[in-house]
Design an enzyme around this catalytic site. Structure first.
Site, mmCIF file in Angstrom:
data_model
loop_
_atom_site.group_PDB
_atom_site.id
_atom_site.type_symbol
_atom_site.label_atom_id
_atom_site.label_comp_id
_atom_site.label_asym_id
_atom_site.label_seq_id
_atom_site.Cartn_x
_atom_site.Cartn_y
_atom_site.Cartn_z
ATOM 1 N N LYS A 5 0.997 -11.592 -61.303
ATOM 2 C CA LYS A 5 0.840 -13.046 -61.180
ATOM 3 C C LYS A 5 -0.629 -13.426 -61.077
ATOM 4 O O LYS A 5 -1.419 -12.738 -60.444
ATOM 5 C CB LYS A 5 1.583 -13.553 -59.929
ATOM 6 C CG LYS A 5 3.089 -13.656 -60.103
ATOM 7 C CD LYS A 5 3.719 -14.294 -58.874
ATOM 8 C CE LYS A 5 5.213 -14.483 -59.051
ATOM 9 N NZ LYS A 5 5.829 -15.090 -57.857
ATOM 10 N N TYR A 14 9.284 -7.991 -45.040
ATOM 11 C CA TYR A 14 9.970 -6.699 -45.083
ATOM 12 C C TYR A 14 10.016 -6.026 -43.711
ATOM 13 O O TYR A 14 10.871 -5.174 -43.468
ATOM 14 C CB TYR A 14 9.313 -5.778 -46.111
ATOM 15 C CG TYR A 14 9.442 -6.328 -47.511
ATOM 16 C CD1 TYR A 14 10.687 -6.393 -48.132
ATOM 17 C CD2 TYR A 14 8.339 -6.837 -48.201
ATOM 18 C CE1 TYR A 14 10.829 -6.937 -49.408
ATOM 19 C CE2 TYR A 14 8.474 -7.381 -49.472
ATOM 20 C CZ TYR A 14 9.715 -7.429 -50.064
ATOM 21 O OH TYR A 14 9.855 -7.986 -51.317
ATOM 22 N N HIS A 74 15.671 -8.229 -58.905
ATOM 23 C CA HIS A 74 14.591 -8.337 -57.915
ATOM 24 C C HIS A 74 14.916 -7.536 -56.651
ATOM 25 O O HIS A 74 14.014 -7.197 -55.880
ATOM 26 C CB HIS A 74 14.360 -9.807 -57.565
ATOM 27 C CG HIS A 74 12.949 -10.108 -57.164
ATOM 28 N ND1 HIS A 74 11.875 -9.970 -58.027
ATOM 29 C CD2 HIS A 74 12.421 -10.529 -55.988
ATOM 30 C CE1 HIS A 74 10.759 -10.299 -57.403
ATOM 31 N NE2 HIS A 74 11.063 -10.631 -56.157
ATOM 32 N N HIS A 86 0.883 -8.600 -53.664
ATOM 33 C CA HIS A 86 0.929 -9.837 -52.887
ATOM 34 C C HIS A 86 -0.484 -10.292 -52.539
ATOM 35 O O HIS A 86 -1.314 -9.493 -52.112
ATOM 36 C CB HIS A 86 1.708 -9.635 -51.584
ATOM 37 C CG HIS A 86 3.196 -9.578 -51.782
ATOM 38 N ND1 HIS A 86 4.060 -9.068 -50.832
ATOM 39 C CD2 HIS A 86 3.980 -9.983 -52.825
ATOM 40 C CE1 HIS A 86 5.300 -9.158 -51.282
ATOM 41 N NE2 HIS A 86 5.273 -9.705 -52.481
#
Length: 299
Positions: A175, A280, A245, A271
């Site tokens: 991304k 998580y 995902h 991230h």
């Protein structure tokens, strides 16, 4: 100069459509929220020009009390009012913005779906067995998703040369065009190599660089990967409905469960912020609680 409420509402909706380019679905949601708010103002005999912060607070509280709205719905309705009042103030239709201090309720935090290690092993080893080209492709896809924590959008963009450049590592453009290096486990490496030798040559129909191909010999899409997993789930490959995902979530959670550092996991997932990865830790804690309840005699 004052106008009927419907005038202000329509001006705002026009702005959403013509200036902001909002979708028809979004505009319809705003319209429904504002129509409901307009009924409230009418019942309370509050002219829009005299709207104050406490009126908005009372309205939101009454909604929650009467309708027991979910936090997501309440959050959307709050956002609607904030956008509406901001627009009216900016356009000079309101002297001040009564929604300035109106806070949006925090959304309920949903823990990501994780496939436990036993089910993951059974899925990869048993359900993905087979020598047909599509079976070999599917085995390579899900081994790689679980091995490297890739987003599905990143997986389908891979070319053959990407997996041939550096054995055991992949250079991924994620991304925001952010580049990262991710490892590829031995079983995923073997599945990809076997697919490249025995599966892909039977799928390719023209010169194409894509690593994963569909039946037509073209680059597989994210929707294609979703469909493949859906078919396995229907066949009973997993006990619960999951999306591709979930393999990324499982990758991160299993690493954390087995002692990996959170910042390393952040780097592997690509991230931007550590706070995104911290979800998580909650999944892992939840998993530990489940094990404790099952294993401890006085839990």
């Amino acid at each position: 100069m004052t106008h009927p409420y419907a005038f202000y509402q329509q001006e705002f909706l026009n702005w959403l459509q013509n200036e902001k380019g909002s979708s028809a679905h979004t505009i319809r949601a705003y319209q429904e929220d504002l129509a409901q708010f307009g009924e409230y103002l009418k019942a309370q005999r509050i002219p829009l020009e005299q709207l104050e912060y406490h009126d908005l607070r009372y309205y939101m509280a009454s909604l929650q009390q009467k309708q027991q709205l979910k936090k997501t719905t309440l959050s959307r309705k709050t956002s609607t009012l904030k956008s509406f009042c901001k627009f009216l103030h900016r356009e000079g239709m309101l002297e001040h913005n009564p929604a300035d201090l109106l806070s949006t309720p925090k959304k309920e935090k949903r823990l990501p779906t994780v496939i436990n290690e036993v089910d993951m092993t059974a899925f990869l080893d048993d359900f993905l067995a087979g020598e047909e080209p599509l079976q070999l492709r599917n085995k390579a896809i899900f081994e790689l998703l679980y091995s490297s924590g890739l987003r599905v959008s990143e997986l389908v963009q891979l070319d053959v040369e990407n997996v041939q450049k550096q054995k055991g590592m992949l250079r991924i453009l994620g991304k925001g065009s952010k580049e990262r290096i991710v490892p590829v486990g031995e079983q995923a490496q073997f599945a990809i190599a076997y697919y490249l030798e025995h599966g892909r040559p039977l799928l390719v129909k023209e010169e194409v660089q894509a690593l994963f191909l569909n039946r037509q010999g073209k680059r597989l899409t994210t929707r294609g990967v979703e469909y493949i997993l859906e078919q396995y789930v229907k066949q009973g490959a997993l006990k619960y409905k999951v999306t591709p995902h979930a393999f990324r979530h499982s990758f991160a959670t299993h690493l954390l469960d087995n002692g990996a550092d959170l910042r390393v996991i952040q780097e592997l997932l690509g991230h931007e912020s550590l706070s995104t990865t911290q979800i998580y830790t909650e999944v892992s804690a939840s998993h530990l609680q489940q094990i404790y309840r099952k294993a401890h005699p006085r839990a």
